[in-house]
Design a protein around this motif. Sequence first.
Motif, PDB file in Angstrom:
ATOM      1  N   ARG A  63       0.832  -1.213   0.000  1.00 23.03           N
ATOM      2  CA  ARG A  63       0.000   0.000   0.000  1.00 23.03           C
ATOM      3  C   ARG A  63       0.867   1.263   0.000  1.00 23.03           C
ATOM      4  O   ARG A  63       0.579   2.224  -0.699  1.00 23.03           O
ATOM      5  CB  ARG A  63      -0.949  -0.010   1.197  1.00 23.03           C
ATOM      6  CG  ARG A  63      -2.163  -0.892   1.001  1.00 23.03           C
ATOM      7  CD  ARG A  63      -3.219  -0.620   2.068  1.00 23.03           C
ATOM      8  NE  ARG A  63      -2.811  -1.026   3.400  1.00 23.03           N
ATOM      9  CZ  ARG A  63      -2.931  -2.260   3.889  1.00 23.03           C
ATOM     10  NH1 ARG A  63      -3.477  -3.203   3.159  1.00 23.03           N
ATOM     11  NH2 ARG A  63      -2.528  -2.546   5.100  1.00 23.03           N
ATOM     12  N   GLU A  66       2.304   1.643  -3.420  1.00 17.15           N
ATOM     13  CA  GLU A  66       1.255   2.094  -4.339  1.00 17.15           C
ATOM     14  C   GLU A  66       0.984   3.591  -4.144  1.00 17.15           C
ATOM     15  O   GLU A  66       0.853   4.346  -5.103  1.00 17.15           O
ATOM     16  CB  GLU A  66      -0.022   1.291  -4.100  1.00 17.15           C
ATOM     17  CG  GLU A  66      -1.141   1.644  -5.060  1.00 17.15           C
ATOM     18  CD  GLU A  66      -2.412   0.838  -4.765  1.00 17.15           C
ATOM     19  OE1 GLU A  66      -3.450   1.190  -5.347  1.00 17.15           O
ATOM     20  OE2 GLU A  66      -2.361  -0.114  -3.971  1.00 17.15           O
ATOM     21  N   GLY A  67       0.939   4.013  -2.874  1.00 12.69           N
ATOM     22  CA  GLY A  67       0.746   5.441  -2.586  1.00 12.69           C
ATOM     23  C   GLY A  67       1.893   6.281  -3.106  1.00 12.69           C
ATOM     24  O   GLY A  67       1.691   7.361  -3.670  1.00 12.69           O
ATOM     25  N   GLY A  69       3.814   5.495  -5.619  1.00 13.41           N
ATOM     26  CA  GLY A  69       3.667   5.509  -7.083  1.00 13.41           C
ATOM     27  C   GLY A  69       2.628   6.520  -7.533  1.00 13.41           C
ATOM     28  O   GLY A  69       2.839   7.264  -8.502  1.00 13.41           O
ATOM     29  N   LYS A  70       1.484   6.591  -6.817  1.00 10.31           N
ATOM     30  CA  LYS A  70       0.441   7.570  -7.175  1.00 10.31           C
ATOM     31  C   LYS A  70       0.937   8.995  -6.962  1.00 10.31           C
ATOM     32  O   LYS A  70       0.694   9.878  -7.793  1.00 10.31           O
ATOM     33  CB  LYS A  70      -0.817   7.322  -6.344  1.00 10.31           C
ATOM     34  CG  LYS A  70      -1.605   6.123  -6.799  1.00 10.31           C
ATOM     35  CD  LYS A  70      -2.865   5.953  -5.964  1.00 10.31           C
ATOM     36  CE  LYS A  70      -3.644   4.724  -6.395  1.00 10.31           C
ATOM     37  NZ  LYS A  70      -4.835   4.513  -5.572  1.00 10.31           N
ATOM     38  N   SER A  71       1.611   9.223  -5.827  1.00 13.39           N
ATOM     39  CA  SER A  71       2.076  10.593  -5.569  1.00 13.39           C
ATOM     40  C   SER A  71       3.131  10.999  -6.592  1.00 13.39           C
ATOM     41  O   SER A  71       3.182  12.153  -7.015  1.00 13.39           O
ATOM     42  CB  SER A  71       2.617  10.736  -4.146  1.00 13.39           C
ATOM     43  OG  SER A  71       3.813  10.013  -3.991  1.00 13.39           O
ATOM     44  N   SER A  73       3.193   9.918  -9.700  1.00 10.69           N
ATOM     45  CA  SER A  73       2.460  10.200 -10.940  1.00 10.69           C
ATOM     46  C   SER A  73       1.748  11.552 -10.849  1.00 10.69           C
ATOM     47  O   SER A  73       1.673  12.285 -11.827  1.00 10.69           O
ATOM     48  CB  SER A  73       1.462   9.081 -11.261  1.00 10.69           C
ATOM     49  OG  SER A  73       0.403   9.072 -10.330  1.00 10.69           O
ATOM     50  N   TYR A  74       1.235  11.904  -9.649  1.00 14.06           N
ATOM     51  CA  TYR A  74       0.631  13.226  -9.485  1.00 14.06           C
ATOM     52  C   TYR A  74       1.700  14.306  -9.586  1.00 14.06           C
ATOM     53  O   TYR A  74       1.475  15.360 -10.165  1.00 14.06           O
ATOM     54  CB  TYR A  74      -0.078  13.359  -8.137  1.00 14.06           C
ATOM     55  CG  TYR A  74      -1.338  12.532  -8.021  1.00 14.06           C
ATOM     56  CD1 TYR A  74      -2.242  12.433  -9.076  1.00 14.06           C
ATOM     57  CD2 TYR A  74      -1.629  11.848  -6.849  1.00 14.06           C
ATOM     58  CE1 TYR A  74      -3.393  11.676  -8.973  1.00 14.06           C
ATOM     59  CE2 TYR A  74      -2.785  11.075  -6.739  1.00 14.06           C
ATOM     60  CZ  TYR A  74      -3.659  11.000  -7.799  1.00 14.06           C
ATOM     61  OH  TYR A  74      -4.795  10.256  -7.695  1.00 14.06           O
ATOM     62  N   ASP A  75       2.868  14.039  -9.004  1.00 11.94           N
ATOM     63  CA  ASP A  75       3.949  15.017  -9.052  1.00 11.94           C
ATOM     64  C   ASP A  75       4.423  15.253 -10.477  1.00 11.94           C
ATOM     65  O   ASP A  75       4.806  16.360 -10.833  1.00 11.94           O
ATOM     66  CB  ASP A  75       5.137  14.563  -8.195  1.00 11.94           C
ATOM     67  CG  ASP A  75       4.855  14.712  -6.707  1.00 11.94           C
ATOM     68  OD1 ASP A  75       3.873  15.389  -6.365  1.00 11.94           O
ATOM     69  OD2 ASP A  75       5.608  14.147  -5.898  1.00 11.94           O
ATOM     70  N   ASP A  77       2.634  15.221 -13.021  1.00 13.59           N
ATOM     71  CA  ASP A  77       1.586  15.981 -13.694  1.00 13.59           C
ATOM     72  C   ASP A  77       1.328  15.474 -15.112  1.00 13.59           C
ATOM     73  O   ASP A  77       1.218  16.235 -16.060  1.00 13.59           O
ATOM     74  CB  ASP A  77       1.979  17.456 -13.710  1.00 13.59           C
ATOM     75  CG  ASP A  77       0.773  18.367 -13.876  1.00 13.59           C
ATOM     76  OD1 ASP A  77      -0.343  17.939 -13.536  1.00 13.59           O
ATOM     77  OD2 ASP A  77       0.956  19.498 -14.352  1.00 13.59           O
TER      78      ASP A  77
END
Length: 178
Positions: A63, A66-67, A69-71, A73-75, A77
């Motif tokens: 988890r 995964e978090g 990886g998401k952050s 991907s958000y970073d 942009d």
Amino acid sequence: MSNGTFHHYFVPDGDYEDNDDPEKCQMLFKMMDERKCGLDEDQDAVIRDDFTIIKRQIEDSARVLEGIGKSISYDLDGEDSYGKYLRRETAQIGEAFTNSEKSLLELEVKFKQSQESELKEEHRLSDDFLNMIVHTRDVLKETLDISLGLKDKHELLSLIIRSHGTRLSRLKNEYMKF
């Protein structure tokens, strides 16, 4: 430390980078277990609990990853790589600096125009003031000239009135006697 098999090796100082040779790690300690291998129910429960704890830790780690990886991907942009993201950000920053430089130049031009118009206004006001002073001086001089002329006429009228008064008195005295 693991060599990719089920054999795990102990790294005493915790520095995995310097101790990446499993044989070297094996030589650092001796492992002796004098107990006999007797599987009790307690040991089964302990092993089961250990596996359960390890399973939960693995799930928690999954988890967290995964978090992360998401952050990331958000970073980024929506960009594929961090390099592309940085190039885009650099281009945007460069554009912002260019626009701010243009704005500063425009403000500088407006400031200079404002100063020039203020100077023109000051010169116009000073010229207007000087014109009013010259006009007032001319009016005052004309008024003084008129006043002197009136004073002369006043004296002339006074003389005329006195002479007429004297004449009237003489005529009165001459004609009233009879």
